[in-house]
Design a protein around this motif. Sequence first.
Motif, PDB file in Angstrom:
ATOM      1  N   GLU A  63       0.830  -1.211   0.000  1.00  0.00           N
ATOM      2  CA  GLU A  63       0.000   0.000   0.000  1.00  0.00           C
ATOM      3  C   GLU A  63       0.863   1.260   0.000  1.00  0.00           C
ATOM      4  N   LEU A  64       1.974   1.224   0.712  1.00  0.00           N
ATOM      5  CA  LEU A  64       2.881   2.379   0.725  1.00  0.00           C
ATOM      6  C   LEU A  64       3.471   2.621  -0.665  1.00  0.00           C
ATOM      7  N   GLU A  65       3.794   1.543  -1.376  1.00  0.00           N
ATOM      8  CA  GLU A  65       4.297   1.668  -2.741  1.00  0.00           C
ATOM      9  C   GLU A  65       3.236   2.270  -3.657  1.00  0.00           C
ATOM     10  N   LYS A  66       1.992   1.849  -3.485  1.00  0.00           N
ATOM     11  CA  LYS A  66       0.884   2.407  -4.274  1.00  0.00           C
ATOM     12  C   LYS A  66       0.737   3.908  -4.016  1.00  0.00           C
ATOM     13  N   LEU A  67       0.780   4.273  -2.738  1.00  0.00           N
ATOM     14  CA  LEU A  67       0.653   5.682  -2.373  1.00  0.00           C
ATOM     15  C   LEU A  67       1.798   6.511  -2.957  1.00  0.00           C
ATOM     16  N   ALA A  68       3.000   5.979  -2.878  1.00  0.00           N
ATOM     17  CA  ALA A  68       4.173   6.694  -3.408  1.00  0.00           C
ATOM     18  C   ALA A  68       4.028   6.912  -4.912  1.00  0.00           C
ATOM     19  N   GLU A  98       9.259  10.664  -3.717  1.00  0.00           N
ATOM     20  CA  GLU A  98      10.665  10.493  -4.061  1.00  0.00           C
ATOM     21  C   GLU A  98      11.035   9.024  -4.210  1.00  0.00           C
ATOM     22  N   GLU A  99      12.101   8.769  -4.968  1.00  0.00           N
ATOM     23  CA  GLU A  99      12.614   7.403  -5.072  1.00  0.00           C
ATOM     24  C   GLU A  99      13.210   6.946  -3.748  1.00  0.00           C
ATOM     25  N   TYR A 100      13.794   7.908  -3.016  1.00  0.00           N
ATOM     26  CA  TYR A 100      14.337   7.595  -1.700  1.00  0.00           C
ATOM     27  C   TYR A 100      14.337   8.865  -0.840  1.00  0.00           C
ATOM     28  N   PRO A 101      13.823   8.796   0.389  1.00  0.00           N
ATOM     29  CA  PRO A 101      13.109   7.647   0.953  1.00  0.00           C
ATOM     30  C   PRO A 101      11.660   7.624   0.480  1.00  0.00           C
ATOM     31  N   LEU A 131       9.396  17.255   7.047  1.00  0.00           N
ATOM     32  CA  LEU A 131       9.137  16.076   7.870  1.00  0.00           C
ATOM     33  C   LEU A 131      10.104  14.933   7.583  1.00  0.00           C
ATOM     34  N   ILE A 132      10.844  15.022   6.488  1.00  0.00           N
ATOM     35  CA  ILE A 132      11.780  13.965   6.102  1.00  0.00           C
ATOM     36  C   ILE A 132      13.207  14.322   6.495  1.00  0.00           C
ATOM     37  N   TYR A 133      13.637  15.527   6.148  1.00  0.00           N
ATOM     38  CA  TYR A 133      15.022  15.942   6.385  1.00  0.00           C
ATOM     39  C   TYR A 133      15.092  16.920   7.560  1.00  0.00           C
ATOM     40  N   GLU A 134      15.975  16.642   8.489  1.00  0.00           N
ATOM     41  CA  GLU A 134      16.104  17.460   9.690  1.00  0.00           C
ATOM     42  C   GLU A 134      16.661  18.854   9.349  1.00  0.00           C
ATOM     43  N   ASN A 135      16.194  19.854  10.092  1.00  0.00           N
ATOM     44  CA  ASN A 135      16.704  21.223  10.010  1.00  0.00           C
ATOM     45  C   ASN A 135      16.567  21.838   8.616  1.00  0.00           C
ATOM     46  N   GLU A 136      15.543  21.427   7.875  1.00  0.00           N
ATOM     47  CA  GLU A 136      15.267  22.026   6.575  1.00  0.00           C
ATOM     48  C   GLU A 136      13.835  22.532   6.558  1.00  0.00           C
ATOM     49  N   MET A 137      13.604  23.564   5.736  1.00  0.00           N
ATOM     50  CA  MET A 137      12.282  24.152   5.616  1.00  0.00           C
ATOM     51  C   MET A 137      11.756  23.939   4.210  1.00  0.00           C
TER      52      MET A 137
END
Length: 256
Positions: A63-68, A98-101, A131-137
């Motif tokens: 399901e996560l793959e479908k959503l991505a 994204e392809e990763y993550p 929400l994925i990468y720390e300290n980024e906006m």
Amino acid sequence: SARTIEENYISSLQQRAQQMMDELDEAVERAYHVNLYASCDDRIKKSIWSYLEANQTDQQEEELEKLAQLLYEYKAQSHAVSSVYLLIPEAQLVVTSEEYPVYRKEISENKIEEVEKKMNEDASPMLIEDLIYENEMLFSCIETVKDEEGSVLGYVFSNIRESKLYYDYIAGWDENEIKDSVILDSQRRMIAGSQINRMGKLYQEKQYEKWIGGKKTEGSDRENIYIYCESTFAQIGLFTVVDKATVLSDLLWIRW
């Protein structure tokens, strides 16, 4: 002669600024509509439910793959969109285009609460912590995904990164005579600028305060020329400081 050159330069710069902000406004509006359609997509809603009800890891991964893949389809609809995220609060999970993550689990409750707070306080688009990468906006359009009963299933984000805003708009504008150029939100927080790593920070140049405001502001003092131009849809502004001596350098050379 100096006054004429200055007036012509200001007029030309203001026209270019307005054109740039109109183009940026169109890009943000496209990102907003992409996000709006994604939030209403029944396929996304169905996959969220299937993920939450799945008992086996293999089923959840599927399901996560479908959503991505669905998120990637929406990202591809607009070159203005850097990425699309789907936050599922109940699972403390973010799925990406994204392809990763492809996804990230264990999103903290504090970050989820921050998103919900932003949704209540600020109009979309808005600046928000990645929400994925720390300290980024990210500069994001956010829409709520709801089921037929109106319960919240998740939040869809259409994101525009600072690097994209810089290279698409500021980089071509950054000429020799320009001292500083920034794109600001309605709270005067920096979305993009000629100096990196400024996203999300308040623009605190006290000497420039009187030149920032209104839909259009232009003028000069003994040292600089100032231009401010605000967009209509996204309500963000481009502020530019120009070195007057550089603009008038040819005239000064002729006088010498």
